[in-house]
Motif scaffolding. Structure first.
Motif, mmCIF file in Angstrom:
data_model
loop_
_atom_site.group_PDB
_atom_site.id
_atom_site.type_symbol
_atom_site.label_atom_id
_atom_site.label_comp_id
_atom_site.label_asym_id
_atom_site.label_seq_id
_atom_site.Cartn_x
_atom_site.Cartn_y
_atom_site.Cartn_z
ATOM 1 N N LEU A 62 0.858 -1.186 0.000
ATOM 2 C CA LEU A 62 0.000 0.000 0.000
ATOM 3 C C LEU A 62 0.890 1.231 0.000
ATOM 4 C CD1 LEU A 62 -3.110 0.762 2.184
ATOM 5 C CD2 LEU A 62 -1.177 2.345 2.186
ATOM 6 N N VAL A 63 0.492 2.222 -0.805
ATOM 7 C CA VAL A 63 1.206 3.495 -0.855
ATOM 8 C C VAL A 63 0.192 4.621 -0.701
ATOM 9 C CG1 VAL A 63 2.712 5.010 -2.197
ATOM 10 C CG2 VAL A 63 2.953 2.513 -2.384
ATOM 11 N N LYS A 65 -0.255 8.910 -0.404
ATOM 12 C CA LYS A 65 0.351 10.217 -0.660
ATOM 13 C C LYS A 65 -0.703 11.290 -0.434
ATOM 14 C CE LYS A 65 3.103 13.455 -2.436
ATOM 15 N NZ LYS A 65 4.215 14.034 -1.653
ATOM 16 N N ASN A 66 -0.335 12.313 0.326
ATOM 17 C CA ASN A 66 -1.267 13.406 0.628
ATOM 18 C C ASN A 66 -2.567 12.894 1.232
ATOM 19 O OD1 ASN A 66 0.630 15.192 -0.369
ATOM 20 N ND2 ASN A 66 -0.298 15.301 -2.404
ATOM 21 N N ASN A 67 -2.421 11.928 2.146
ATOM 22 C CA ASN A 67 -3.560 11.363 2.879
ATOM 23 C C ASN A 67 -4.541 10.619 1.992
ATOM 24 O OD1 ASN A 67 -2.546 12.537 5.309
ATOM 25 N ND2 ASN A 67 -3.503 14.485 4.723
ATOM 26 N N LYS A 68 -4.102 10.162 0.836
ATOM 27 C CA LYS A 68 -4.913 9.340 -0.054
ATOM 28 C C LYS A 68 -4.148 8.074 -0.406
ATOM 29 C CE LYS A 68 -7.148 13.289 -2.385
ATOM 30 N NZ LYS A 68 -8.530 13.050 -1.957
ATOM 31 N N ILE A 69 -4.843 6.958 -0.446
ATOM 32 C CA ILE A 69 -4.232 5.718 -0.915
ATOM 33 C C ILE A 69 -4.174 5.796 -2.433
ATOM 34 C CG2 ILE A 69 -4.446 3.221 -1.101
ATOM 35 C CD1 ILE A 69 -5.969 3.276 1.578
ATOM 36 N N ILE A 70 -2.963 5.827 -2.977
ATOM 37 C CA ILE A 70 -2.832 5.939 -4.435
ATOM 38 C C ILE A 70 -2.505 4.592 -5.071
ATOM 39 C CG2 ILE A 70 -2.123 8.356 -4.289
ATOM 40 C CD1 ILE A 70 0.762 7.376 -4.965
ATOM 41 N N TYR A 71 -2.100 3.608 -4.264
ATOM 42 C CA TYR A 71 -1.764 2.306 -4.842
ATOM 43 C C TYR A 71 -1.915 1.211 -3.803
ATOM 44 C CZ TYR A 71 0.875 -1.401 -7.192
ATOM 45 O OH TYR A 71 1.250 -2.585 -7.779
ATOM 46 N N LYS A 72 -2.596 0.121 -4.191
ATOM 47 C CA LYS A 72 -2.670 -1.095 -3.392
ATOM 48 C C LYS A 72 -2.547 -2.277 -4.339
ATOM 49 C CE LYS A 72 -6.673 -0.474 -1.369
ATOM 50 N NZ LYS A 72 -7.854 -0.816 -0.535
ATOM 51 N N ALA A 73 -1.855 -3.313 -3.917
ATOM 52 C CA ALA A 73 -1.756 -4.511 -4.741
ATOM 53 C C ALA A 73 -1.533 -5.736 -3.882
ATOM 54 C CB ALA A 73 -0.627 -4.373 -5.761
ATOM 55 N N SER A 74 -2.043 -6.861 -4.352
ATOM 56 C CA SER A 74 -1.810 -8.163 -3.729
ATOM 57 C C SER A 74 -1.116 -9.030 -4.760
ATOM 58 C CB SER A 74 -3.147 -8.806 -3.314
ATOM 59 O OG SER A 74 -3.814 -7.996 -2.371
#
Length: 359
Positions: A62-63, A65-74
């Protein structure tokens, strides 16, 4: 953060993968990637799929940036038999990152006036031997207690840990004069919380940490009959042995760990002064604080890095608090490469061309 070059080459490896690897966005205020992040997200996705293909990452990422999740992956599988693909709901063991919860709990109790960091262990557990008159709570937080490490050959449960502490007749050094990172410091923190609050440690953390932060997927060991628990396994696809029924290990998701990081960094768990106290460590190279490795400027938290391992589980949490970047990697197949992968992700976010990843 220190720069690494290892992952730079992964951008140029042809990728063919069978594991589920999807970009997901859970922020209810945003249905698609903001334009300013699309280039970075594409690079992140390529990096992580390459890391999986190269055999150095099996887990969830999970990444923010600026208090938003911009990327998630499994990426990869939840079990040694590779029969179940990972999804974002799977929970992973955090290893040493779990130590942050007991430390924060003690600072919560200090804020309530129920203890001081200068208090000795004997104040709360008077039945312990004489060394408990010398060791303070601050020593437990900074691993300067001088208490010998856990004798794992004789330990099977929490009662064994306490009985082993009762048998300690001498400290390895005068408290506060040296540093020794070991788990008896952690277990004593937990025992103090139980003695002071009158409730099981697991119950305290659930009630005063997990629930207020809505970390609804997070659970502490010992556990039984829980679903969506990843299985640790090694490079030979041998599953980890069954865990001992010992209190304090944490299984959680990437999203819940982000909730913890945000809650800690923005004083939803303890106040600013307490965060600063948690970040203090013994003054030698490579010593860790209760939060792992942190950086402050004029008392303000700037950077927070903590990693952990438990069997084949591996976890990394990195936050550039000032620039509002958080990177979380949870794996159930140890490679020792998570800090480098985290470094590569950070390089992408700081430099859209990825040039910071080159040596």
């Amino acid at each position: 953060m220190k720069k690494y070059g290892l992952l730079f080459c992964l951008f140029y490896i042809p990728v063919h993968f069978s594991a589920q690897a999807k970009t997901a966005y859970s922020d209810s205020n945003r249905k698609e990637t903001p334009k300013e992040f699309k280039e970075s997200v594409n690079k992140l996705d390529k990096l992580m799929k390459s890391a999986y293909t190269e055999g150095i990452f099996n887990g969830n990422v999970l990444v923010s940036k600026n208090n938003k999740i911009i990327y998630k992956a499994s990426l990869g599988f939840s079990d040694a038999g590779k029969t179940n693909q990972l999804t974002e709901e799977y929970r992973f063991h955090l290893g040493s990152i779990t130590k942050e919860f007991s430390a924060a709990a003690l600072l919560q109790l200090e804020e309530q006036g129920k203890l001081k960091l200068s208090d000795h262990v004997s104040k709360f557990i008077p039945e312990l031997p004489g060394w408990a008159d010398e060791v303070t709570i601050k020593d437990l937080l900074q691993y300067t207690s001088g208490i010998p490490n856990v004798n794992w050959k004789t330990i099977k449960n929490d009662k064994d840990i306490f009985n082993d502490l009762m048998l300690v007749n001498k400290l390895t050094f005068v408290p506060g004069t040296e540093y020794d990172y070991n788990n008896n410091n952690l277990f004593l923190r937990q025992f103090i919380i139980e003695h002071l609050t009158g409730m099981p440690y697991k119950t305290y953390i659930k009630k005063f940490v997990f629930q207020p932060l809505q970390m609804n997927a997070s659970i502490m060991t010992p556990i039984a009959d829980e679903k969506k628990i990843a299985q640790g396994f090694n490079s030979q696809l041998v599953p980890d042995k069954e865990e001992l029924p010992i209190t304090g290990g944490t299984y959680t998701t990437t999203v819940d760990l982000l909730k913890w990081a945000d809650g800690l960094h923005f004083q939803k768990v303890v106040n600013k002064n307490s965060v600063y106290e948690l970040g203090q460590s013994f003054n030698i190279a490579d010593s860790q604080s209760a939060l792992g490795n942190v950086k402050f400027e004029e008392g303000k938290l700037k950077e927070h890095f903590h990693d952990g391992r438990a069997g084949s589980f591996e976890a990394t949490l990195f936050s550039d608090v000032e620039n509002k970047i958080t990177i979380i990697l949870l794996s159930n197949n140890y490679s020792g490469k998570l800090p480098e992968i985290s470094e590569a992700i950070y390089g992408i976010l700081k430099d859209k061309n990825g040039s910071s990843l080159q040596q």
